[in-house]
Design a protein around this motif. Sequence first.
Motif, PDB file in Angstrom:
ATOM      1  N   ILE A  50       6.934   4.748   1.689  1.00  0.00           N
ATOM      2  CA  ILE A  50       8.357   4.460   1.868  1.00  0.00           C
ATOM      3  C   ILE A  50       8.534   3.667   3.149  1.00  0.00           C
ATOM      4  O   ILE A  50       7.936   3.997   4.188  1.00  0.00           O
ATOM      5  CB  ILE A  50       9.160   5.767   1.924  1.00  0.00           C
ATOM      6  N   CYS A  51       9.353   2.627   3.083  1.00  0.00           N
ATOM      7  CA  CYS A  51       9.654   1.829   4.271  1.00  0.00           C
ATOM      8  C   CYS A  51      10.387   2.710   5.284  1.00  0.00           C
ATOM      9  O   CYS A  51      11.342   3.407   4.934  1.00  0.00           O
ATOM     10  CB  CYS A  51      10.516   0.624   3.888  1.00  0.00           C
ATOM     11  N   LYS A  52       9.952   2.663   6.507  1.00  0.00           N
ATOM     12  CA  LYS A  52      10.541   3.489   7.553  1.00  0.00           C
ATOM     13  C   LYS A  52      11.946   3.019   7.922  1.00  0.00           C
ATOM     14  O   LYS A  52      12.715   3.773   8.485  1.00  0.00           O
ATOM     15  CB  LYS A  52       9.629   3.458   8.781  1.00  0.00           C
ATOM     16  N   LEU A  69       2.053  -0.768   9.876  1.00  0.00           N
ATOM     17  CA  LEU A  69       2.129  -1.066  11.305  1.00  0.00           C
ATOM     18  C   LEU A  69       1.357  -0.054  12.151  1.00  0.00           C
ATOM     19  O   LEU A  69       1.414  -0.108  13.369  1.00  0.00           O
ATOM     20  CB  LEU A  69       3.595  -1.115  11.739  1.00  0.00           C
ATOM     21  N   GLY A  70       0.676   0.856  11.500  1.00  0.00           N
ATOM     22  CA  GLY A  70      -0.101   1.848  12.230  1.00  0.00           C
ATOM     23  C   GLY A  70       0.720   3.075  12.582  1.00  0.00           C
ATOM     24  O   GLY A  70       0.190   4.137  12.828  1.00  0.00           O
ATOM     25  N   PHE A  71       2.012   2.933  12.600  1.00  0.00           N
ATOM     26  CA  PHE A  71       2.909   4.039  12.932  1.00  0.00           C
ATOM     27  C   PHE A  71       4.022   4.145  11.906  1.00  0.00           C
ATOM     28  O   PHE A  71       5.054   4.723  12.144  1.00  0.00           O
ATOM     29  CB  PHE A  71       3.490   3.870  14.338  1.00  0.00           C
ATOM     30  N   GLY A  72       3.810   3.533  10.752  1.00  0.00           N
ATOM     31  CA  GLY A  72       4.780   3.589   9.670  1.00  0.00           C
ATOM     32  C   GLY A  72       4.684   2.344   8.808  1.00  0.00           C
ATOM     33  O   GLY A  72       4.199   1.302   9.241  1.00  0.00           O
ATOM     34  N   LEU A  73       5.138   2.484   7.582  1.00  0.00           N
ATOM     35  CA  LEU A  73       5.148   1.354   6.663  1.00  0.00           C
ATOM     36  C   LEU A  73       6.475   0.619   6.770  1.00  0.00           C
ATOM     37  O   LEU A  73       7.512   1.228   7.042  1.00  0.00           O
ATOM     38  CB  LEU A  73       4.959   1.845   5.222  1.00  0.00           C
ATOM     39  N   ALA A  74       6.420  -0.690   6.526  1.00  0.00           N
ATOM     40  CA  ALA A  74       7.628  -1.513   6.552  1.00  0.00           C
ATOM     41  C   ALA A  74       7.561  -2.515   5.418  1.00  0.00           C
ATOM     42  O   ALA A  74       6.485  -2.902   4.971  1.00  0.00           O
ATOM     43  CB  ALA A  74       7.747  -2.244   7.885  1.00  0.00           C
ATOM     44  N   CYS A  75       8.737  -2.938   4.952  1.00  0.00           N
ATOM     45  CA  CYS A  75       8.795  -3.998   3.946  1.00  0.00           C
ATOM     46  C   CYS A  75       8.228  -5.277   4.554  1.00  0.00           C
ATOM     47  O   CYS A  75       8.628  -5.667   5.664  1.00  0.00           O
ATOM     48  CB  CYS A  75      10.235  -4.223   3.495  1.00  0.00           C
ATOM     49  N   LYS A  76       7.318  -5.905   3.850  1.00  0.00           N
ATOM     50  CA  LYS A  76       6.628  -7.101   4.352  1.00  0.00           C
ATOM     51  C   LYS A  76       7.630  -8.228   4.595  1.00  0.00           C
ATOM     52  O   LYS A  76       8.496  -8.497   3.768  1.00  0.00           O
ATOM     53  CB  LYS A  76       5.569  -7.549   3.344  1.00  0.00           C
ATOM     54  N   ASP A  77       7.545  -8.844   5.748  1.00  0.00           N
ATOM     55  CA  ASP A  77       8.375  -9.990   6.152  1.00  0.00           C
ATOM     56  C   ASP A  77       9.864  -9.677   6.204  1.00  0.00           C
ATOM     57  O   ASP A  77      10.678 -10.597   6.262  1.00  0.00           O
ATOM     58  CB  ASP A  77       8.151 -11.190   5.216  1.00  0.00           C
ATOM     59  N   THR A  78      10.244  -8.418   6.186  1.00  0.00           N
ATOM     60  CA  THR A  78      11.666  -8.076   6.203  1.00  0.00           C
ATOM     61  C   THR A  78      12.001  -7.083   7.324  1.00  0.00           C
ATOM     62  O   THR A  78      12.875  -7.347   8.145  1.00  0.00           O
ATOM     63  CB  THR A  78      12.096  -7.459   4.850  1.00  0.00           C
ATOM     64  N   HIS A  79      11.313  -5.961   7.344  1.00  0.00           N
ATOM     65  CA  HIS A  79      11.680  -4.883   8.268  1.00  0.00           C
ATOM     66  C   HIS A  79      10.618  -4.574   9.317  1.00  0.00           C
ATOM     67  O   HIS A  79      10.707  -3.550   9.987  1.00  0.00           O
ATOM     68  CB  HIS A  79      11.982  -3.601   7.477  1.00  0.00           C
ATOM     69  N   GLU A  80       9.652  -5.430   9.483  1.00  0.00           N
ATOM     70  CA  GLU A  80       8.580  -5.142  10.434  1.00  0.00           C
ATOM     71  C   GLU A  80       9.096  -5.006  11.864  1.00  0.00           C
ATOM     72  O   GLU A  80       8.742  -4.083  12.586  1.00  0.00           O
ATOM     73  CB  GLU A  80       7.497  -6.219  10.355  1.00  0.00           C
TER      74      GLU A  80
END
Length: 122
Positions: free
Chosen positions: A13-15, A29-40
């Motif tokens: 799940i995107c953090k 990101l090593g500390f949570g998942l993010a939507c690629k190219d959107t929420h990083e």
Amino acid sequence: MKCFNHEADAIGICKHCQRAICKDCCTDLGFGLACKDTHESDVSMLNSLIENNKRAYESQPKATMFGPLFFIFMGLVFSYFGYQKGLDNLSFIIGVGFIVYGIAIFVYNKLFFKKVTTEYET
């Protein structure tokens, strides 16, 4: 659980947006998942806020000492000058009030921080 973009199985799940994402749509990101190219960047900022809060919480016991020490110091100053002019002087009474108030704040902070630390650790 399926990815919100695809019908592929989600891996997490995107953090930031809390949507299910597959391995093609996510960035770890090593500390949570993010939507690629959107929420990083948003997830990175969220994690930096969390780290700053942790550091602030760890320094809190030291910060609770400044207020009581200031009041006790001012109480000693007022009491000293009030004592020089006689014990019935208003300065002496104010000084004693500052000292009592500083001690009360010190005790309250110690009890409160002990309670919060116990709740935080459990």
